[in-house]
Design an enzyme around this catalytic site. Structure first.
Site, PDB file in Angstrom:
ATOM      1  N   HIS A 135       7.074 -16.851  35.976  1.00 31.26           N
ATOM      2  CA  HIS A 135       6.044 -16.271  36.384  1.00 31.26           C
ATOM      3  C   HIS A 135       4.896 -15.916  35.263  1.00 31.26           C
ATOM      4  CE1 HIS A 135       7.427 -11.984  36.246  1.00 31.26           C
ATOM      5  NE2 HIS A 135       6.341 -11.801  36.019  1.00 31.26           N
ATOM      6  N   SER A 158       7.513  -8.071  31.492  1.00 30.54           N
ATOM      7  CA  SER A 158       8.209  -9.284  32.222  1.00 30.54           C
ATOM      8  C   SER A 158       8.470 -10.522  31.257  1.00 30.54           C
ATOM      9  CB  SER A 158       7.429  -9.756  33.327  1.00 30.54           C
ATOM     10  OG  SER A 158       6.987  -8.939  34.500  1.00 30.54           O
ATOM     11  N   ASP A 173      13.190 -17.485  38.282  1.00 32.69           N
ATOM     12  CA  ASP A 173      11.950 -17.161  37.475  1.00 32.69           C
ATOM     13  C   ASP A 173      12.330 -17.008  35.981  1.00 32.69           C
ATOM     14  OD1 ASP A 173       9.443 -15.793  37.311  1.00 32.69           O
ATOM     15  OD2 ASP A 173      10.200 -13.706  37.015  1.00 32.69           O
TER      16      ASP A 173
END
Length: 323
Positions: A73, A178, A103
């Site tokens: 992402h 992230s 992911d």
């Protein structure tokens, strides 16, 4: 005999030492990732849930030839991807491949002989100390620490794939974290930080290393199959060989290639190599990471026999692979 204050000080010092050492070991391989979207603007920062949009994020170098792991992402819809290393150098990166269902994405930059992370091998336990390194809100190379709160968690967020088998931690994870590494007290990567629970404190989630390894191996195998020529039909990634095993078996190299994906019916499969075998040499040459094996194999003609040494179950074994 120590009093309560002295015991508390000693415990705090041990905790601080573990966090400091882990951060120092992994820090040089952690990168900052910025993207430009298709409209030419800088990508927006990740949403508070850790999903969607891409933009500012983190990643880490896992192969010395410039391969980087991050979240899918983080680089979603990117027109250009910019990577900043810990030493301040900046590179444009290419997307090697990604698997949005878990992911995970792999990038590559045009650099070599880079510092790399060490991958963990021991299973995680609830209550275990873990450390996250990343770039939350653009605050570069920030270190946060906590414990493994639970394993095997499932997470669903609007508009994204349902994710399973996640590591839950109370390690603070914010937008920009992230894609960064989650490491144990020895600085070994055990997962990729991926999401936090909106409006909640102490609920962070990471993709476990076993899932990451499978994605890396599948992408490596796809690249190998796309190569027109001789292949072995195997994918994997660099791992550190256990030091006790090195001494016992008199192995001089520190790293090998752990097999994570085998093409059914391919040369490696026919030679009965298996997942989790660690290849350490081929044709008498050291194999420390997948590109070493690819380089060795591609020098041979179809039908050649290549002797391969590998570790399985604490023993050194050998097979001959017909490529």
């Amino acid at each position: 005999m120590m009093n309560t204050y002295e015991r508390d000080a000693q415990a705090l010092d041990a905790y601080s030492h573990a966090v400091t050492q882990a951060a120092e070991r992994v820090g040089p391989a952690v990168v900052r990732i910025d993207i430009e979207r298709g409209d030419g603007r800088a990508g927006r920062r990740s949403s508070p849930s850790g999903f969607g949009g891409g933009g500012l994020g983190s990643g880490f170098i896992f192969a010395s030839d410039g391969q980087i792991l991050t979240n899918a992402h983080v680089v979603e819809h990117a027109r250009r991807i910019h990577v900043t290393l810990a030493d301040g150098r900046t590179f444009d990166a290419g997307l090697v491949g990604s698997d949005p269902t878990v992911d995970v994405a792999v990038l590559r930059i045009g650099a070599d002989h880079l510092p790399v992370v060490e991958l963990g091998r021991a299973p995680l336990k609830v209550g275990q100390l873990v450390i996250a390194v990343g770039n939350p809100y653009g605050l570069n190379w920030t270190v946060t620490a906590g414990v493994v709160s639970a394993l095997g968690r499932t997470l669903e967020a609007p508009g994204v794939h349902k994710m399973t088998n996640l590591i839950q931690t109370d390690t603070p994870i914010n937008p920009g974290n992230s894609g960064g590494p989650l490491v144990d007290s020895a600085g070994r990567v055990v997962g990729i930080t991926t999401a936090m629970m909106p409006m909640a404190q102490g609920l962070g989630f990471s993709v476990p290393l076993d899932t990451v390894k499978v994605v890396v191996a599948k992408l490596a195998q796809k690249r190998e199959m796309a190569f027109v020529g001789v292949t072995m039909g195997v994918g994997g990634m660099r791992v550190k060989i256990d030091e006790a095993l090195q001494r016992t078996l008199k192995i001089t190299q520190q790293f090998g290639m752990e097999v994570m994906e085998i093409r059914p019916g391919g040369p490696a499969d026919r030679a009965e190599l298996k997942r989790l075998d660690i290849i350490i040499s081929a044709n008498g040459e050291a194999v420390k990471e997948p590109r070493d094996l690819q380089r060795i194999v591609r020098r041979h003609q179809s039908g050649a026999q290549i002797p391969v040494q590998f570790l399985r179950g604490g023993r050194l074994r050998k097979v001959t692979v017909l490529v």
